[in-house]
Design a protein around this motif. Structure first.
Motif, PDB file in Angstrom:
ATOM      1  N   ILE A  11       0.876  -1.177   0.000  1.00 34.00           N
ATOM      2  CA  ILE A  11       0.000   0.000   0.000  1.00 34.00           C
ATOM      3  C   ILE A  11       0.909   1.221   0.000  1.00 34.00           C
ATOM      4  CG2 ILE A  11      -2.118  -1.027   0.840  1.00 34.00           C
ATOM      5  CD1 ILE A  11      -1.259  -0.239   3.687  1.00 34.00           C
ATOM      6  N   TYR A  13       2.469   5.034   0.275  1.00 32.14           N
ATOM      7  CA  TYR A  13       2.434   6.181   1.183  1.00 32.14           C
ATOM      8  C   TYR A  13       1.719   7.332   0.506  1.00 32.14           C
ATOM      9  CZ  TYR A  13       5.988   4.159   4.290  1.00 32.14           C
ATOM     10  OH  TYR A  13       6.666   3.377   5.168  1.00 32.14           O
ATOM     11  N   ASP A  50      -1.247   3.638   2.398  1.00 32.55           N
ATOM     12  CA  ASP A  50      -0.704   3.556   3.749  1.00 32.55           C
ATOM     13  C   ASP A  50      -0.676   4.992   4.260  1.00 32.55           C
ATOM     14  OD1 ASP A  50       0.810   3.040   5.979  1.00 32.55           O
ATOM     15  OD2 ASP A  50       2.541   2.219   4.894  1.00 32.55           O
ATOM     16  N   MET A 288      14.538   5.854  -8.719  1.00 34.01           N
ATOM     17  CA  MET A 288      13.634   6.952  -8.985  1.00 34.01           C
ATOM     18  C   MET A 288      12.853   7.202  -7.706  1.00 34.01           C
ATOM     19  SD  MET A 288      10.803   6.850 -11.936  1.00 34.01           S
ATOM     20  CE  MET A 288      12.000   6.507 -13.205  1.00 34.01           C
TER      21      MET A 288
HETATM   22  N1  MSP Z   1       3.871   2.166   2.585  1.00 31.67           N
HETATM   23  C1  MSP Z   1       4.984   1.311   2.374  1.00 31.67           C
HETATM   24  C2  MSP Z   1       4.524  -0.087   2.036  1.00 31.67           C
HETATM   25  C3  MSP Z   1       3.663  -0.725   3.059  1.00 31.67           C
HETATM   26  S1  MSP Z   1       3.111  -2.281   2.544  1.00 31.67           S
HETATM   27  C4  MSP Z   1       2.375  -2.919   3.862  1.00 31.67           C
HETATM   28  C5  MSP Z   1       5.841   1.864   1.223  1.00 31.67           C
HETATM   29  N2  MSP Z   1       5.252   2.707   0.401  1.00 31.67           N
HETATM   30  S2  MSP Z   1       5.961   3.433  -0.866  1.00 31.67           S
HETATM   31  O1  MSP Z   1       4.955   4.255  -1.465  1.00 31.67           O
HETATM   32  O2  MSP Z   1       7.158   4.090  -0.440  1.00 31.67           O
HETATM   33  O3  MSP Z   1       6.428   2.306  -1.808  1.00 31.67           O
HETATM   34  C6  MSP Z   1       5.519   1.397  -2.307  1.00 31.67           C
HETATM   35  C7  MSP Z   1       6.151   0.478  -3.312  1.00 31.67           C
HETATM   36  O4  MSP Z   1       6.620   1.213  -4.438  1.00 31.67           O
HETATM   37  C8  MSP Z   1       7.344  -0.289  -2.759  1.00 31.67           C
HETATM   38  O5  MSP Z   1       7.214  -1.653  -3.099  1.00 31.67           O
HETATM   39  C9  MSP Z   1       8.521   0.306  -3.488  1.00 31.67           C
HETATM   40  O6  MSP Z   1       9.520  -0.633  -3.704  1.00 31.67           O
HETATM   41  C10 MSP Z   1       7.862   0.708  -4.804  1.00 31.67           C
HETATM   42  N3  MSP Z   1       8.677   1.685  -5.477  1.00 31.67           N
HETATM   43  C11 MSP Z   1       8.936   2.967  -5.090  1.00 31.67           C
HETATM   44  N4  MSP Z   1       9.876   3.483  -5.940  1.00 31.67           N
HETATM   45  C12 MSP Z   1      10.229   2.538  -6.848  1.00 31.67           C
HETATM   46  C13 MSP Z   1      11.027   2.528  -8.013  1.00 31.67           C
HETATM   47  N5  MSP Z   1      11.762   3.559  -8.362  1.00 31.67           N
HETATM   48  N6  MSP Z   1      10.994   1.402  -8.773  1.00 31.67           N
HETATM   49  C14 MSP Z   1      10.180   0.339  -8.509  1.00 31.67           C
HETATM   50  N7  MSP Z   1       9.423   0.321  -7.425  1.00 31.67           N
HETATM   51  C15 MSP Z   1       9.601   1.309  -6.469  1.00 31.67           C
HETATM   52  O7  MSP Z   1       6.983   1.480   1.127  1.00 31.67           O
END
Ligand code: MSP
Length: 633
Positions: A11, A13, A50, A288
């Motif tokens: 989920i 952020y 989240d 990224m």
């Molecule tokens: N809120 C937490 C996840 C909680 S799950 C119970 C979180 N959120 S996030 O928004 O930061 O990231 C969510 C997802 O996006 C993660 O799996 C993260 O790896 C993915 N990505 C964020 N930037 C990314 C890239 N540049 N490339 C691929 N996926 C990446 O972490």
């Protein structure tokens, strides 16, 4: 009846709008969900946001709005994007949903009553940017990188989860379930981490208020990861537990492969079958991410079509590995594979069937060796594609299929149907060629439907079907069955992108660097006078050797030529750079820093690197004509 195939994304952020990193995970989940539906399975697909925690609380405060207002705003971005992109999730869960809050409190209370959660005091460091407690070792590494200012000292009463009690059980579980984490090399990292020892986990905070209160002790709010992970439980209908596949980025694997199964063990629940960790989309060498200001937003790519972006994601990223993004690479891929490759093959085939057979697909009567070879290749490619896709390897599956499509181009060149059409004596051969090409396209429409639902449907209809391709199942599909009727109106599958024109537009000619949010830029530090500053000896160095420090993913040991001598310097740059990238690189060295030991190695100096409070370091580079030993002042 077997239970539905249950798949989840992390989920997201709500401190940022979605960029293509987030979009990638959701597309991957959607492709897998659609693929399983076409295998005839019932699928339950969950995604969401989240919304609690210090990061969101701070981001909202910086904008003078409430965290919930911020969340509502960002959530709308996500839900609209997923709608535009035709995502097939059943629920978009928000951690601010009432049923979720109640679920989290219920489980907290249960584990408290059971003794898996207990109250004590936490004293130590916390990284707000990671929403994570930081151990001594991790703190030292951050210090070495000059990133210590992103840590805050915490001493507060807290509830702990008895994670240490689960170390052996987790290791045993891993041993018995080799499919629990994929890919294998990531599973090994998880195992090594757990073998290194687990400390109890602080799972409540008193110093922030944006979160779910601890039942019966409301000055505490529940730690954001305990709250967030439980979304997979709240959002799951009773008939679907446990998850079959949970997709996560490699950065959040530890939370999912260590904390999450431990929480489930404590709750006495079944574990997910597989947690699949994918790599990152990079810009240059960097992840990224918003804090680096290097993100690409999906809207800049969606003008080429939803399917184009989905295809690019699946075709170019090998799940598990990182992949660099470039606009040029994006356009090249689409032009080569969709405008040329498949698009070309489809329009040639359909127009030949139209022209030579009045739109009626012939049944072949005689096959020569080449025809037979092509027909047999299809019989092999079809199950191979399905097998690779079932293993979540769409990169490989599409590669298999496109290799076959390229072979068919060669087949057309050899068979020369335009010549065959000139003499009725060649009719049987022309029938065979047209039928084989038709069947290949029909199978392609079916196979790519999970990846490119709209394009597949267009192709399917052009091939004469009135049905929905997504409602056809792979199983039992007659690859060499007759056509359903005459072919339909041929429609172009993909409009070739004018790369020259696109590259000259500001949106694609360079990454649209976004303004950095104020939140991630650290405060200016306290003033020092010039004398104090000039005491620091900064000079140009050249990296001669570089290797990783064993057991550390951050530290790299280097030999650096600083003109007068060669120094051993240990730098915390291992997450941003590979040792091979460092060789012969010019760097700026703090040459008179007192030596210090990092993981047992004495480091004589430090490299200057640029970063804000959340990102990884970028090494500061002197101009290419500077020489080792030059003073930097
Ligand atoms: N809120 C937490 C996840 C909680 S799950 C119970 C979180 N959120 S996030 O928004 O930061 O990231 C969510 C997802 O996006 C993660 O799996 C993260 O790896 C993915 N990505 C964020 N930037 C990314 C890239 N540049 N490339 C691929 N996926 C990446 O972490």
């Amino acid at each position: 009846m077997s239970k539905p195939f249950y798949i989840t994304t992390p989920i997201y952020y709500v401190n940022d709008r979605p960029h293509i990193g987030h979009t990638y995970t959701t597309v991957l989940a959607d492709v897998i969900a659609r693929f399983h539906r076409m295998r005839g399975e019932e699928v339950y697909f969950l995604t969401g946001t989240d919304e609690h925690g210090q990061k969101v609380e701070k981001a909202a405060a910086a904008r003078g709005i409430t965290p919930k207002q911020l969340a509502d705003e960002v959530v709308a971005n996500y839900t609209e994007l997923w709608k535009t992109m035709g995502m097939t999730h059943f629920r978009f869960i928000r951690t601010t949903d009432e049923d979720h809050k109640a679920q989290v409190q219920r489980l907290f209370k249960r584990l408290l009553d059971k003794g898996d959660i207990y109250k004590s005091t936490y004293k130590g460091l916390y990284s707000v940017s990671d929403e994570a407690y930081v151990t001594e070792t991790q703190a030292k590494e951050l210090q070495a990188q000059g990133l210590a200012h992103q840590l805050v000292e915490l001493e507060e009463e807290t509830y702990f989860f008895r994670l240490s009690a689960y170390q052996d059980r987790l290791l045993k579980y891993y041993e018995e379930h080799p499919e629990f984490v994929q890919p294998d090399f990531r599973f090994n990292e998880v195992k090594r981490f757990v073998e290194g020892g687990l400390q109890d986990l602080s799972i409540s905070r008193t110093s922030i208020s944006w979160g779910i209160p601890v039942p019966g002790d409301e000055k505490h709010v529940i730690y954001v990861w305990f709250d967030a992970l439980l979304n997979y439980l709240t959002g799951c209908p009773a008939n679907s537990w446990p998850p079959d596949l949970q997709l996560v980025g490699k950065d959040i694997l530890r939370f999912h492969a260590v904390y999450w199964p431990a929480f489930l063990m404590a709750a006495g629940m079944f574990q997910p079958t597989t947690i699949l960790a994918h790599g990152w989309w990079l810009m240059g060498e960097d992840k990224m991410s918003k804090s680096k200001g290097n993100v690409v937003r999906p809207d800049t790519l969606l003008r080429f079509g939803n399917d184009a972006l989905r295809f690019y994601f699946m075709r170019d990223m090998q799940v598990g590995h990182d992949r660099g993004f470039s606009y040029e690479g994006f356009m090249d891929r689409l032009n080569a594979d969709l405008a040329n490759g498949l698009g070309n093959l489809a329009s040639r085939t359909l127009s030949m069937i139209q022209r030579y057979r009045g739109g009626v697909v012939p049944m072949p009567t005689v096959l020569d060796d080449l025809d037979r070879e092509m027909a047999q290749q299809l019989l092999a490619v079809f199950p191979e594609y399905l097998e690779q896709a079932r293993a979540n390897n769409f990169h490989g599956a599409l590669d298999t299929l496109w290799t076959y499509l390229r072979t068919l181009d060669g087949y057309i060149v050899k068979a020369e149907p335009w010549k065959l059409a000139k003499d009725p004596a060649n009719d049987p051969k022309l029938d065979a060629v047209l039928a084989i090409l038709y069947r290949a396209l029909r199978a392609t429409a079916l196979l790519v439907a999970p990846v490119m639902p709209e394009l597949a449907q267009t192709l399917w209809e052009s091939l004469g079907h009135a049905t929905n391709v997504a409602e056809t199942t792979f199983h039992g599909f007659a690859l060499d069955g007759p056509a359903i009727g005459p072919i339909g109106e041929p429609k172009p599958l993909f409009q070739r992108i004018d790369k020259e024109k696109e590259m000259s537009e500001p949106e694609t000619s360079a990454a649209p660097a976004e303004t950095k949010p104020a939140l991630d830029v650290p405060e200016i530090r306290e003033t020092v006078d010039a004398d104090t500053f000039f005491k620091v000896d900064l000079r140009v160095g050249k990296v001669l050797e570089a290797e990783r420090v064993p057991k550390s993913d951050k530290l790299i040991k280097m030999k650096v030529d600083i003109g007068l001598e060669q120094r051993t310097i240990v730098g915390g740059i291992g997450k941003a750079y590979e040792p091979a990238d460092l060789l012969n690189r010019l760097v700026v060295v703090v040459a008179n820093l007192a030596p210090r030991k990092l993981m047992g190695i004495e480091s004589h100096g430090m490299l200057l690197a640029a970063s804000d409070s959340a990102s990884k370091p970028y090494l500061v580079a002197p101009p290419a004509d500077a020489l080792p030993g030059f003073l930097v002042k």
